[in-house]
Design a protein around this motif. Structure first.
Motif, PDB file in Angstrom:
ATOM      1  N   GLY A  10      25.709  16.570 -25.572  1.00 53.28           N
ATOM      2  CA  GLY A  10      27.067  17.057 -25.346  1.00 53.28           C
ATOM      3  C   GLY A  10      27.789  17.220 -26.666  1.00 53.28           C
ATOM      4  N   ALA A  11      28.108  18.470 -27.029  1.00 50.46           N
ATOM      5  CA  ALA A  11      28.722  18.750 -28.332  1.00 50.46           C
ATOM      6  C   ALA A  11      30.208  19.062 -28.220  1.00 50.46           C
ATOM      7  N   GLY A  12      30.831  18.608 -27.126  1.00 51.84           N
ATOM      8  CA  GLY A  12      32.280  18.704 -27.033  1.00 51.84           C
ATOM      9  C   GLY A  12      32.922  17.726 -27.997  1.00 51.84           C
ATOM     10  N   PRO A  13      34.237  17.531 -27.914  1.00 52.44           N
ATOM     11  CA  PRO A  13      34.920  16.657 -28.880  1.00 52.44           C
ATOM     12  C   PRO A  13      34.343  15.245 -28.952  1.00 52.44           C
ATOM     13  N   GLY A  14      34.034  14.633 -27.798  1.00 49.62           N
ATOM     14  CA  GLY A  14      33.498  13.273 -27.816  1.00 49.62           C
ATOM     15  C   GLY A  14      32.146  13.194 -28.492  1.00 49.62           C
ATOM     16  N   GLY A  15      31.241  14.097 -28.117  1.00 49.15           N
ATOM     17  CA  GLY A  15      29.909  14.093 -28.690  1.00 49.15           C
ATOM     18  C   GLY A  15      29.893  14.499 -30.145  1.00 49.15           C
ATOM     19  N   ALA A  16      30.628  15.555 -30.483  1.00 49.55           N
ATOM     20  CA  ALA A  16      30.654  16.025 -31.869  1.00 49.55           C
ATOM     21  C   ALA A  16      31.277  14.983 -32.790  1.00 49.55           C
ATOM     22  N   ALA A  17      32.338  14.316 -32.322  1.00 53.36           N
ATOM     23  CA  ALA A  17      32.976  13.277 -33.139  1.00 53.36           C
ATOM     24  C   ALA A  17      32.035  12.096 -33.346  1.00 53.36           C
ATOM     25  N   THR A  20      29.344  13.058 -35.787  1.00 54.43           N
ATOM     26  CA  THR A  20      29.898  13.123 -37.141  1.00 54.43           C
ATOM     27  C   THR A  20      29.990  11.741 -37.777  1.00 54.43           C
ATOM     28  N   LEU A  21      30.541  10.792 -37.035  1.00 54.56           N
ATOM     29  CA  LEU A  21      30.711   9.445 -37.578  1.00 54.56           C
ATOM     30  C   LEU A  21      29.364   8.773 -37.839  1.00 54.56           C
ATOM     31  N   LEU A  22      28.402   8.975 -36.946  1.00 54.41           N
ATOM     32  CA  LEU A  22      27.075   8.401 -37.158  1.00 54.41           C
ATOM     33  C   LEU A  22      26.419   8.989 -38.402  1.00 54.41           C
ATOM     34  N   ALA A  23      26.513  10.307 -38.563  1.00 55.46           N
ATOM     35  CA  ALA A  23      25.901  10.956 -39.720  1.00 55.46           C
ATOM     36  C   ALA A  23      26.580  10.533 -41.021  1.00 55.46           C
ATOM     37  N   ARG A  24      27.885  10.404 -41.002  1.00 58.37           N
ATOM     38  CA  ARG A  24      28.593   9.946 -42.196  1.00 58.37           C
ATOM     39  C   ARG A  24      28.191   8.524 -42.565  1.00 58.37           C
ATOM     40  N   GLY A  25      27.739   7.755 -41.564  1.00 64.61           N
ATOM     41  CA  GLY A  25      27.278   6.398 -41.824  1.00 64.61           C
ATOM     42  C   GLY A  25      25.829   6.332 -42.263  1.00 64.61           C
ATOM     43  N   GLY A  26      25.182   7.483 -42.383  1.00 64.18           N
ATOM     44  CA  GLY A  26      23.818   7.515 -42.883  1.00 64.18           C
ATOM     45  C   GLY A  26      22.748   7.708 -41.841  1.00 64.18           C
ATOM     46  N   ASP A 105      37.764  22.665 -30.196  1.00 66.44           N
ATOM     47  CA  ASP A 105      36.414  22.122 -30.097  1.00 66.44           C
ATOM     48  C   ASP A 105      35.532  22.615 -31.235  1.00 66.44           C
ATOM     49  N   GLN A 106      35.725  23.864 -31.626  1.00 63.34           N
ATOM     50  CA  GLN A 106      34.908  24.415 -32.704  1.00 63.34           C
ATOM     51  C   GLN A 106      35.168  23.679 -34.016  1.00 63.34           C
ATOM     52  N   LYS A 107      36.417  23.326 -34.264  1.00 63.98           N
ATOM     53  CA  LYS A 107      36.733  22.632 -35.518  1.00 63.98           C
ATOM     54  C   LYS A 107      36.095  21.247 -35.564  1.00 63.98           C
ATOM     55  N   ILE A 108      36.067  20.567 -34.433  1.00 72.78           N
ATOM     56  CA  ILE A 108      35.424  19.257 -34.385  1.00 72.78           C
ATOM     57  C   ILE A 108      33.909  19.420 -34.497  1.00 72.78           C
ATOM     58  N   PHE A 109      33.371  20.427 -33.836  1.00 74.61           N
ATOM     59  CA  PHE A 109      31.947  20.750 -33.929  1.00 74.61           C
ATOM     60  C   PHE A 109      31.548  21.035 -35.376  1.00 74.61           C
ATOM     61  N   ASP A 110      32.392  21.762 -36.088  1.00 74.68           N
ATOM     62  CA  ASP A 110      32.100  22.094 -37.489  1.00 74.68           C
ATOM     63  C   ASP A 110      32.027  20.852 -38.367  1.00 74.68           C
ATOM     64  N   GLN A 111      32.780  19.804 -38.022  1.00 75.18           N
ATOM     65  CA  GLN A 111      32.715  18.563 -38.794  1.00 75.18           C
ATOM     66  C   GLN A 111      31.326  17.934 -38.687  1.00 75.18           C
ATOM     67  N   ALA A 112      30.722  18.018 -37.494  1.00 78.82           N
ATOM     68  CA  ALA A 112      29.374  17.479 -37.313  1.00 78.82           C
ATOM     69  C   ALA A 112      28.374  18.239 -38.178  1.00 78.82           C
TER      70      ALA A 112
END
Length: 252
Positions: A10-17, A20-26, A105-112
């Motif tokens: 699910g790449a909506g706001p919850g999934g994309a956010a 993003t946070l997991l990837a930023r954590g490595g 949603d696209q802007k949050i998706f782009d952060q991922a």
């Protein structure tokens, strides 16, 4: 079999956010969704102050023509309206935002994507994979082909009818009659009188005047239009509750 630290369905706001946070954590993260982005979503597109703070922590910002600031909520009842401003706090801002989900949603998706998340869209998830009663990942289907993905963590961010949650036995289905499901319909209207910068909510009634456990909304947008919609019970069906289109037409 491809292996990741986490797969997020699910790449909506919850999934994309989350991705993003997991990837930023490595973490090595795979984000999948059956839709392709940008995509529309049936929703009011309104963010409360907590939501504004959450996307701010992700680094997401909106231009003035992308989202409109709203200062509170106005509820309309049998005895008239009641307006309440969002409170001043030290934790989040004192305003909300309204925009179109296709933009937000696209802007949050782009952060991922920017965080290095591997993204697969247009993919249908068949369900979670289990081994010794432990979820080990997911099974996907793309263009008629089946692919299994292994992950230490599987995140079900695929909405109220989550395939992953149902496959894990953690959620009811609409047809089971055990859950309580709502369905919504919305449209964009021009020429709506903007009385104030508020999220407006209205109770719904049947043609005979019976009050329903449902509501309609009018959310102003920066281009002068408004997002107008209704949300009514879908399952289990309630006696005398109109169809979704009938409820929407009546509210309009």
């Amino acid at each position: 079999m491809p292996r990741y630290d986490a797969v997020v369905v699910g790449a909506g706001p919850g999934g994309a956010a989350t991705a993003t946070l997991l990837a930023r954590g490595g973490a090595k993260v795979l984000l999948v969704d059956r839709a392709t982005f940008p995509r529309e979503k049936t929703c009011g597109g309104g963010l409360t102050p907590r939501g504004v703070a959450a996307i701010g922590r992700l680094g997401v910002t909106f231009a003035s023509d992308e989202a409109l600031r709203v200062d509170g909520v106005e509820m309309f009842g049998p005895k008239g309206p009641l307006a309440v401003d969002f409170p001043e706090t030290k934790t989040w801002p004192s305003y909300g935002l309204v925009g179109r989900r296709v933009v937000m949603d696209q802007k949050i998706f782009d952060q991922a994507v920017a965080a290095g998340v591997e993204v697969r869209t247009g993919v249908r998830v068949a369900g979670p994979l289990f081994e010794d009663a432990v979820c080990r990942g997911i099974r996907m289907r793309t263009d008629g082909n089946t692919e299994d993905v292994e992950a230490a963590w599987t995140v079900a961010a695929d909405g109220a009818t989550s395939v992953v949650a149902r496959g894990a036995g953690l959620a009811d289905t609409v047809s089971s009659g055990q859950g309580f499901w709502y369905t919504a319909l919305r449209a964009y209207f021009s020429g709506v009188d903007r009385r104030n910068s508020m999220l407006e909510f209205y109770p719904l009634r049947t043609a005979s005047g019976r009050w329903l456990p449902a509501y309609g909304w009018v959310f102003p947008l920066p281009d002068g239009t408004a997002n107008v919609g209704v949300d009514i019970p879908h399952s289990p069906p309630l006696p005398a509750c109109p169809s979704l289109h009938e409820a929407f037409d009546g509210f309009i």
